[in-house]
Design an enzyme around this catalytic site. Sequence first.
Site, PDB file in Angstrom:
ATOM      1  N   GLU A 103      33.017  58.991  37.081  1.00 53.38           N
ATOM      2  CA  GLU A 103      32.172  59.064  38.278  1.00 53.38           C
ATOM      3  C   GLU A 103      32.660  58.080  39.349  1.00 53.38           C
ATOM      4  O   GLU A 103      32.644  58.391  40.542  1.00 53.38           O
ATOM      5  CB  GLU A 103      30.706  58.800  37.900  1.00 53.38           C
ATOM      6  CG  GLU A 103      30.126  59.952  37.085  1.00 53.38           C
ATOM      7  CD  GLU A 103      28.730  59.673  36.573  1.00 53.38           C
ATOM      8  OE1 GLU A 103      28.562  58.664  35.854  1.00 53.38           O
ATOM      9  OE2 GLU A 103      27.808  60.438  36.892  1.00 53.38           O
ATOM     10  N   GLU A 123      28.531  62.035  28.399  1.00 56.15           N
ATOM     11  CA  GLU A 123      27.158  61.516  28.323  1.00 56.15           C
ATOM     12  C   GLU A 123      26.269  62.318  27.387  1.00 56.15           C
ATOM     13  O   GLU A 123      25.424  61.746  26.690  1.00 56.15           O
ATOM     14  CB  GLU A 123      26.526  61.476  29.728  1.00 56.15           C
ATOM     15  CG  GLU A 123      27.050  60.365  30.626  1.00 56.15           C
ATOM     16  CD  GLU A 123      28.297  60.759  31.418  1.00 56.15           C
ATOM     17  OE1 GLU A 123      28.960  61.753  31.048  1.00 56.15           O
ATOM     18  OE2 GLU A 123      28.605  60.076  32.413  1.00 56.15           O
TER      19      GLU A 123
HETATM   20  C1  3H9 Z   1      27.685  56.706  31.095  1.00 56.53           C
HETATM   21  O1  3H9 Z   1      28.756  56.385  31.522  1.00 56.53           O
HETATM   22  C2  3H9 Z   1      26.504  56.980  31.955  1.00 56.53           C
HETATM   23  C3  3H9 Z   1      26.835  57.208  33.394  1.00 56.53           C
HETATM   24  O2  3H9 Z   1      27.061  58.579  33.660  1.00 56.53           O
HETATM   25  C4  3H9 Z   1      25.709  56.842  34.332  1.00 56.53           C
HETATM   26  C5  3H9 Z   1      25.320  55.437  34.416  1.00 56.53           C
HETATM   27  C6  3H9 Z   1      24.288  55.192  35.475  1.00 56.53           C
HETATM   28  N1  3H9 Z   1      29.930  50.439  26.440  1.00 56.53           N
HETATM   29  O3  3H9 Z   1      35.526  53.187  20.138  1.00 56.53           O
HETATM   30  P1  3H9 Z   1      36.296  51.929  19.995  1.00 56.53           P
HETATM   31  C7  3H9 Z   1      33.052  49.206  22.550  1.00 56.53           C
HETATM   32  S1  3H9 Z   1      27.422  56.854  29.433  1.00 56.53           S
HETATM   33  C8  3H9 Z   1      29.937  49.349  25.658  1.00 56.53           C
HETATM   34  O4  3H9 Z   1      36.364  51.292  18.657  1.00 56.53           O
HETATM   35  P2  3H9 Z   1      38.689  53.372  20.680  1.00 56.53           P
HETATM   36  C9  3H9 Z   1      32.878  49.674  21.115  1.00 56.53           C
HETATM   37  O5  3H9 Z   1      31.560  49.494  20.692  1.00 56.53           O
HETATM   38  C10 3H9 Z   1      28.904  56.254  28.713  1.00 56.53           C
HETATM   39  N2  3H9 Z   1      30.809  49.163  24.653  1.00 56.53           N
HETATM   40  O6  3H9 Z   1      37.781  52.075  20.567  1.00 56.53           O
HETATM   41  C11 3H9 Z   1      33.868  48.797  20.388  1.00 56.53           C
HETATM   42  O7  3H9 Z   1      33.269  47.537  20.214  1.00 56.53           O
HETATM   43  P3  3H9 Z   1      33.572  46.628  18.922  1.00 56.53           P
HETATM   44  C12 3H9 Z   1      29.960  57.284  28.701  1.00 56.53           C
HETATM   45  C13 3H9 Z   1      31.705  50.126  24.429  1.00 56.53           C
HETATM   46  O8  3H9 Z   1      39.943  52.940  21.314  1.00 56.53           O
HETATM   47  C14 3H9 Z   1      34.989  48.643  21.399  1.00 56.53           C
HETATM   48  O9  3H9 Z   1      34.427  48.966  22.686  1.00 56.53           O
HETATM   49  N3  3H9 Z   1      31.095  56.782  27.983  1.00 56.53           N
HETATM   50  C15 3H9 Z   1      31.748  51.298  25.200  1.00 56.53           C
HETATM   51  O10 3H9 Z   1      38.735  54.096  19.390  1.00 56.53           O
HETATM   52  C16 3H9 Z   1      36.156  49.575  21.163  1.00 56.53           C
HETATM   53  O11 3H9 Z   1      35.676  50.913  21.052  1.00 56.53           O
HETATM   54  C17 3H9 Z   1      31.294  57.013  26.691  1.00 56.53           C
HETATM   55  O12 3H9 Z   1      30.518  57.693  26.043  1.00 56.53           O
HETATM   56  C18 3H9 Z   1      30.813  51.437  26.252  1.00 56.53           C
HETATM   57  N4  3H9 Z   1      30.802  52.520  27.048  1.00 56.53           N
HETATM   58  O13 3H9 Z   1      37.926  54.353  21.684  1.00 56.53           O
HETATM   59  C19 3H9 Z   1      32.541  56.427  26.062  1.00 56.53           C
HETATM   60  N5  3H9 Z   1      32.742  52.085  24.751  1.00 56.53           N
HETATM   61  O14 3H9 Z   1      35.040  46.329  19.022  1.00 56.53           O
HETATM   62  C20 3H9 Z   1      32.229  55.778  24.766  1.00 56.53           C
HETATM   63  C21 3H9 Z   1      33.301  51.435  23.729  1.00 56.53           C
HETATM   64  O15 3H9 Z   1      32.672  45.470  19.067  1.00 56.53           O
HETATM   65  N6  3H9 Z   1      33.390  55.165  24.183  1.00 56.53           N
HETATM   66  N7  3H9 Z   1      32.687  50.251  23.528  1.00 56.53           N
HETATM   67  O16 3H9 Z   1      33.246  47.511  17.747  1.00 56.53           O
HETATM   68  C22 3H9 Z   1      34.359  55.851  23.531  1.00 56.53           C
HETATM   69  O17 3H9 Z   1      34.329  57.071  23.462  1.00 56.53           O
HETATM   70  C23 3H9 Z   1      35.465  55.084  22.876  1.00 56.53           C
HETATM   71  O18 3H9 Z   1      34.994  53.776  22.674  1.00 56.53           O
HETATM   72  C24 3H9 Z   1      36.773  55.001  23.692  1.00 56.53           C
HETATM   73  C25 3H9 Z   1      37.736  53.997  23.009  1.00 56.53           C
HETATM   74  C26 3H9 Z   1      37.406  56.400  23.709  1.00 56.53           C
HETATM   75  C27 3H9 Z   1      36.525  54.531  25.085  1.00 56.53           C
END
Ligand code: 3H9
Length: 693
Positions: A103, A123
């Site tokens: 976004e 999301e």
């Molecule tokens: C959104 O964006 C809403 C908006 O539209 C509107 C807002 C107003 N936040 O998965 P990993 C942490 S909704 C906080 O092991 P990878 C995760 O917990 C969001 N923390 O790595 C982990 O922590 P720890 C939409 C986050 O390389 C560490 O980062 N976005 C977030 O296998 C490493 O993560 C998503 O749904 C976060 N957003 O994969 C994306 N993301 O080391 C969600 C990750 O302490 N994230 N962490 O265990 C993912 O899909 C995967 O984490 C990603 C990396 C592909 C990014």
Amino acid sequence: MTVVTYEPAGEIGYIIVNNPPVNALSAAVRKGLADAVAAFTADAAQVAVLYCEGRTFIAGADISEFGKPPVEPFLPDVIDAIESSAKPIVAALHGTVLGGGLEVALGAHARVAVAGTKVGLPEVTLGLMPGAGGTQRLPRAIGVEKAAEVITSGRQLGADEAVAMGILDAVADGDARGVGTAEARQWLTRAPRRLSELPVPTIDTAALDALRAKVRNAARGQVAQPRALEAMIEGLTMPFAEGMKHERKAFMDLMRTPERAALIHAFFAERASGTVPAGVTPRKFDRVGIIGGGTMGQGIAASALNAGLDVTLIERDQAAADKAAAAIGKMQDGAVKRGKLAQADRDAMMTHRFRTATDYAALSDVDLVIEAVFENMEVKQDVFRELDRVCRPGAVLATNTSYLDVNQIAQATSRPADVIGLHFFSPANVMRLLEIIIADATAQDVLATAFALAKKMGKIAVPSGVCEGFIGNRILSAYRTAADYAILDGASPYQVDRAVTGFGFPMGPYQVGDLAGLDIGYATRQRKAATRDPRERVPVFADRLAEAGRLGRKTGRGDYIYDDQSPKGRPDPELEPMVAEVRAELGVTPREFTDDEIRDRYMAAMVNESARILDEQIAAKPSDIDAVLLHGYGFPRHKGGPMHWADAYGLDRIVANIREYAKADAYAWQLSPLLERLADTGGKFADLNGGKK
Ligand code: 3H9
């Protein structure tokens, strides 16, 4: 730490985000972005490049802030500030550009990506919808139907597909700063191009209706997908600013749903399970040996090959080895067809990194062995004796048993510290769950190796102590028993399956049984018969089916009938009379069950056994149990797993139910002391996660 910096550099300025690990949009990043845009406005630079340090561009909103009071500046306002800039801002993307991250990029005036970048609006997978312009800017950029598909599927798109769709302007080789700078030069004399100013494309109502039906069918109790679609459509009938307000309201409504809380719990639960012991270095595991080329061994081999490891597979004779090799080759062909693997990589891996052998001597220099032979203690111990003889000192020796005592297996060797359980789920190259079974003597660096292997294979690793069935199969056995008893007392297998699928499981226990083969449960009951407590009831109807050769799908008949007319199974009219006969023999007067009561019993058994497993420290924390049930047993993700569900449903209600059931069968319904204690003191399973989910 400064999470966003503005770096003036002549005619091009740089807005740099640096918020490890994934540059999530915390309150500090949002404020930093707003300040950086203001700094760019005040600077002499004509164009700004917005890019991120570290492994990825912004991966979305900061999920750990969800459920807490929102803190200003809000993301839609920050993105509005980016888009309103009088001078162009180029977003230079790398890694995974997700949710709020995409976004932000859509608010910029141009989007370029480093090759290999992925983008998406995931999301809905968290029970939410885009809440910072995704539903209003994306359809203006790529058309309503395509945007609807991207938003409601939550899928990640490769950079090339994103360019073809019009989400990105270009892909280039290099790093984000370099790629962004090259693009920025093109914008030195150009005015910003704002997606919010584009007209709303016309909507193909027929295509939209088809998508609506698809979303409704796929949602199965989830609220986010249909809400995201409708909020997008409604918003597009309004002026842009109104559409944004409408989107925000729908986003905030979803933020308050139990589904959102459950899905975010699931997200953190699966990341909190596989914690490598601190300060311990894993052993080397580049070369893997696999014993047994059956379905399980094949899946494990494919998974190891996909992880870049070297695989030697042992079978008893050449014909069996050739058969296994052909099956693995076929799996990899499938991966090529699905676009997951390049043909050249497939050929290279099968030629240079994979071989079969019939002699254990071929394992003399491997780093790690995974045994996947027949589930029988003597057979497994023989295998481990052989491994002890041929493997080099320090090699990790793993068993893929799904219920046998790993301590006993380890005792067959002179090096029990090197032995561990790696319980893969079938098909092992698809299923993400891996239970890691820690035996009494397992060394810490062997455990660390197992976690490292799981990470390399992309698995969700959950540690478990030794007990029959470990975490998952032990819990499965408890809830399956509750289902069997409901049938003994008057319910039908079809009603149980309906109640369970109604809860959100993709299949009920009798559909699963038919798929797995009814001979498996039968063999287990036979094995346990001699030591069974006389108070334990036996599902005689299930024995009758197995004894009649009705073993499920593989014989065309089990609890259901499978034929050309009903390949997925249809109720068998002969089943109910047979069950009625069994009840009569046992002297049971059948009674009516509601679907709700069946569900309550099923869930009470699941939660009670989970609590016992926690009490016995077989599982380290409740969220590990959630991860197991979510990834190995089809527990509906939007309910978060049995421990999260139990907290939401009310532990006192579950305890009251169990006390009620125990009046009729005190032996089957022995209340877990931990569950009772938590319910009595107003505690929750979540309290036992120890800060980690
Ligand atoms: C959104 O964006 C809403 C908006 O539209 C509107 C807002 C107003 N936040 O998965 P990993 C942490 S909704 C906080 O092991 P990878 C995760 O917990 C969001 N923390 O790595 C982990 O922590 P720890 C939409 C986050 O390389 C560490 O980062 N976005 C977030 O296998 C490493 O993560 C998503 O749904 C976060 N957003 O994969 C994306 N993301 O080391 C969600 C990750 O302490 N994230 N962490 O265990 C993912 O899909 C995967 O984490 C990603 C990396 C592909 C990014």
